[in-house]
Enzyme design. Structure first.
Site, PDB file in Angstrom:
ATOM      1  N   TYR A   1      39.483  57.908  39.881  1.00  0.00           N
ATOM      2  CA  TYR A   1      39.763  58.190  41.290  1.00  0.00           C
ATOM      3  C   TYR A   1      38.465  58.190  42.087  1.00  0.00           C
ATOM      4  O   TYR A   1      37.575  59.023  41.850  1.00  0.00           O
ATOM      5  CB  TYR A   1      40.470  59.544  41.383  1.00  0.00           C
TER       6      TYR A   1
ATOM      7  N   LYS B   1      42.003  54.342  41.488  1.00  0.00           N
ATOM      8  CA  LYS B   1      42.567  54.772  42.769  1.00  0.00           C
ATOM      9  C   LYS B   1      41.465  54.625  43.809  1.00  0.00           C
ATOM     10  O   LYS B   1      40.498  55.395  43.820  1.00  0.00           O
ATOM     11  CB  LYS B   1      43.075  56.214  42.726  1.00  0.00           C
TER      12      LYS B   1
ATOM     13  N   ILE C   1      49.393  55.278  45.356  1.00  0.00           N
ATOM     14  CA  ILE C   1      49.450  56.726  45.121  1.00  0.00           C
ATOM     15  C   ILE C   1      49.563  57.359  46.492  1.00  0.00           C
ATOM     16  O   ILE C   1      48.606  57.380  47.276  1.00  0.00           O
ATOM     17  CB  ILE C   1      48.217  57.217  44.350  1.00  0.00           C
TER      18      ILE C   1
END
EC number: 3.5.4.22
Length: 305
Positions: A138, A166, A208
């Site tokens: 992330y 992400k 997401i």
């Protein structure tokens, strides 16, 4: 355990429901998981930034993960977020999550301390070594300062557990840069709601999402239309959605999104201190955005997705 291909689709980062006295409501967690799976979500992320990870204890995070797994009952994977101050604790939570039956991990750099490149890579590798679970790396420099760039992903590419990224830098140029640098080594997932359509067009395979917690069908419709190449139709929904998606920005995004959920679904808007519920003009502004969105909500039946 999840495979690389399993990170395609829409993954709600659910909020953590709280009781009136700010205790975790595990039944609320289960209800959220069922709500999202019934709407067509491809997996559920628990204990992320939107899930108030910074205010949750180690044991609470495990309890939330277990509740989510129980509710999902094998229908869709549950992904646990690792966002800890200490690498050791992050590794312990990763190992415990695998023991509990979590399907994958979303891992952030260590919190608070601004690690350099060597330290950041060492942190990610230590968490990866603690379990056999596939990992979403992330990157969110806007919120957490540490900025993972294409060279970092190239350096980490020898660890097979790192399967997805992400990308939440809010700079869509990064998507092309990553793809040029590492090709299809990772799946790239967008994590910025109001850049989601653009990011999906550029090559992100998953979303997401935040406002999906209140509007799952609209979120999933946009994703499916973009993937089908029906961009103009996706834009019709997306442009309606943008004022709502903007709630996922800023320091009070948790309060804003929990209030939106409350208005749309009747769920608890309670947040855990130091966060406080919105009040005054801030609350009025969010309510106006949500109520306008509900009034003008698109008819999804015409899109056939």
């Amino acid at each position: 355990m999840m495979k690389k291909a399993d990170f395609q689709g829409v993954f709600p980062a659910i909020t953590t429901k709280m009781t009136a006295n700010q205790e975790v409501d595990l039944q609320g967690v289960k209800d959220d998981v069922n709500f999202q799976i019934d709407a067509g979500a491809d997996g559920i992320i628990v204990c992320g930034s939107l899930g108030e990870a910074s205010s949750l204890s180690f044991d609470e995070k495990r309890a939330i993960g277990r509740a989510a797994i129980e509710a999902a009952a094998g229908r869709k994977p549950i992904i646990a977020t690792i966002a800890e101050d200490a690498t050791r604790v992050g590794a312990q939570l990763a190992a415990a999550s695998q023991e509990d039956g979590i399907g994958g991990l979303m891992v952030l750099p260590a919190m608070r301390y601004l690690s350099d490149t060597r330290e950041t890579h060492t942190h990610f590798r230590a968490v990866a070594a603690a379990s056999d679970l596939p990992i979403i790396v992330y990157n969110n420099p806007v919120a957490y300062t540490i900025d993972l760039q294409s060279a970092d992903f190239a350096a980490l590419a020898d660890e097979p557990k790192f399967v997805a990224i992400k990308e939440s830098s809010a700079n869509t140029r990064r998507i092309n840069d990553i793809l040029r640098t590492v090709g299809e080594r990772y799946q790239i997932l967008t994590g910025v709601d109001d850049l989601a359509l653009e990011s999906l067009v550029l090559g992100c395979e998953g979303w997401i999402a935040g406002l999906v917690v209140a509007f799952p069908k609209e979120t999933i419709a946009i994703y499916k239309l973009v993937r089908a190449g029906r961009i103009n139709e996706a834009l019709e929904i997306y442009r309606w959605f943008l004022p709502l998606l903007s709630l996922d920005i800023g320091a009070k995004f948790v309060q804003k999104i929990k209030l939106a959920e409350h208005i749309v679904r009747g769920t608890s808007p309670v947040v855990r201190a130091p966060r406080l519920a919105l009040a005054g003009e801030e609350e009025k502004a969010v309510r106006a955005i949500v109520e306008t969105g509900l009034k003008n909500r698109p008819d999804l039946s015409k899109y056939g997705v």
